[in-house]
Design a protein around this motif. Structure first.
Motif, PDB file in Angstrom:
ATOM      1  N   PRO A 153       0.779  -1.236   0.000  1.00  0.00           N
ATOM      2  CA  PRO A 153       0.000   0.000   0.000  1.00  0.00           C
ATOM      3  C   PRO A 153       0.814   1.291   0.000  1.00  0.00           C
ATOM      4  O   PRO A 153       0.313   2.330  -0.435  1.00  0.00           O
ATOM      5  CB  PRO A 153      -0.818  -0.109   1.287  1.00  0.00           C
ATOM      6  N   TYR A 154       2.034   1.259   0.471  1.00  0.00           N
ATOM      7  CA  TYR A 154       2.780   2.506   0.634  1.00  0.00           C
ATOM      8  C   TYR A 154       3.186   3.088  -0.710  1.00  0.00           C
ATOM      9  O   TYR A 154       3.859   2.450  -1.491  1.00  0.00           O
ATOM     10  CB  TYR A 154       3.964   2.294   1.578  1.00  0.00           C
ATOM     11  N   GLY A 155       2.710   4.297  -0.932  1.00  0.00           N
ATOM     12  CA  GLY A 155       2.971   4.985  -2.193  1.00  0.00           C
ATOM     13  C   GLY A 155       1.989   4.598  -3.284  1.00  0.00           C
ATOM     14  O   GLY A 155       2.065   5.109  -4.396  1.00  0.00           O
ATOM     15  N   LYS A 156       1.053   3.703  -2.984  1.00  0.00           N
ATOM     16  CA  LYS A 156       0.095   3.244  -3.996  1.00  0.00           C
ATOM     17  C   LYS A 156      -1.357   3.489  -3.584  1.00  0.00           C
ATOM     18  O   LYS A 156      -2.265   2.874  -4.112  1.00  0.00           O
ATOM     19  CB  LYS A 156       0.308   1.764  -4.286  1.00  0.00           C
ATOM     20  N   MET A 157      -1.546   4.386  -2.628  1.00  0.00           N
ATOM     21  CA  MET A 157      -2.898   4.702  -2.182  1.00  0.00           C
ATOM     22  C   MET A 157      -3.151   6.195  -2.370  1.00  0.00           C
ATOM     23  O   MET A 157      -2.277   7.017  -2.093  1.00  0.00           O
ATOM     24  CB  MET A 157      -3.100   4.300  -0.718  1.00  0.00           C
ATOM     25  N   THR A 178       1.312   6.562   4.645  1.00  0.00           N
ATOM     26  CA  THR A 178       2.557   6.944   5.299  1.00  0.00           C
ATOM     27  C   THR A 178       3.288   5.671   5.723  1.00  0.00           C
ATOM     28  O   THR A 178       2.735   4.585   5.665  1.00  0.00           O
ATOM     29  CB  THR A 178       2.291   7.799   6.553  1.00  0.00           C
ATOM     30  N   MET A 179       4.491   5.817   6.165  1.00  0.00           N
ATOM     31  CA  MET A 179       5.233   4.668   6.679  1.00  0.00           C
ATOM     32  C   MET A 179       5.073   4.570   8.188  1.00  0.00           C
ATOM     33  O   MET A 179       5.756   3.824   8.850  1.00  0.00           O
ATOM     34  CB  MET A 179       6.721   4.775   6.304  1.00  0.00           C
ATOM     35  N   ASP A 238       2.251  -4.885   4.311  1.00  0.00           N
ATOM     36  CA  ASP A 238       3.023  -4.588   3.095  1.00  0.00           C
ATOM     37  C   ASP A 238       4.035  -5.712   2.868  1.00  0.00           C
ATOM     38  O   ASP A 238       5.177  -5.639   3.310  1.00  0.00           O
ATOM     39  CB  ASP A 238       3.727  -3.247   3.244  1.00  0.00           C
ATOM     40  N   THR A 239       3.602  -6.774   2.180  1.00  0.00           N
ATOM     41  CA  THR A 239       4.458  -7.937   1.986  1.00  0.00           C
ATOM     42  C   THR A 239       3.968  -8.768   0.813  1.00  0.00           C
ATOM     43  O   THR A 239       2.916  -8.499   0.243  1.00  0.00           O
ATOM     44  CB  THR A 239       4.523  -8.789   3.280  1.00  0.00           C
TER      45      THR A 239
END
Length: 184
Positions: free
Chosen positions: A114-118, A132-133, A142-143
């Motif tokens: 999801p990070y950077g793709k939402m 965010t992280m 995220d895996t």
């Protein structure tokens, strides 16, 4: 003089026809004719919409191998929090913590990243990146998942306000999932 000119034009126009009774042949042009499409336009597939307490499935595509599998996502909860509640680096902003369960229900490995793709949007605001992280201490969703594997964890989102929708893009194509965010 006007009558003579009109008669001359009429004689010229009628003299261009290849036949007295037939229609005038169109002149040949060097511009190619536009050909009709031979395929029907492809229908845009709507991304599955998931709201709190619901589970949806979508077709995931592995970015590196292009392998396809089926993933399911359950939106278990959405909680709006302040920056201090999650130790956010940016003290200003509104944050939403979404708790999701991600499961690979297909027959091949598949990722959920999801990070950077939402992206977040509502009727009055342009699309904005939101993931965010930040961490809440839960497992990371995220895996890459092997068939049958599942993880439940939180995703921290930096949202402009409550409500709207969060769109997840699995790859470079159209949206994979749409999360409905509660307004309260």
């Amino acid at each position: 003089m006007f009558v003579v000119a009109a008669l001359g034009i009429t004689a010229f126009v009628t003299g261009c026809s290849s036949s007295k009774d037939g229609p005038v042949e169109p002149s040949h042009s060097s511009v190619p004719k536009r050909e009709e499409a031979t395929q029907a336009p492809q229908k845009q597939v709507e991304a599955p919409v998931v709201s709190v307490g619901k589970t949806v499935s979508y077709n995931a595509v592995d970015v590196s191998s292009r392998a396809k599998t089926t993933m399911s996502v359950t939106l278990q909860a959405v909680k709006y929090v302040t920056a201090s509640e999650i130790s956010a680096v940016r003290p200003k902003g509104r944050y939403a913590v979404i708790t999701v369960e991600v499961t690979n229900t297909g027959g091949k490995d598949g990722g959920f990243h999801p990070y950077g793709k939402m992206k977040w949007e509502d009727k009055g605001t342009a699309v904005q990146g939101v993931a965010t992280m930040g961490s809440t201490g839960t497992q990371s969703v995220d895996t890459t998942y092997h068939p049958g594997e599942a993880v439940t964890g939180d995703i921290v989102l930096d949202v402009p306000r409550k409500g709207g929708t969060v769109i997840y893009y699995d790859g470079t194509g159209p949206a994979s999932l749409i999360f409905v965010m509660p307004a309260k």
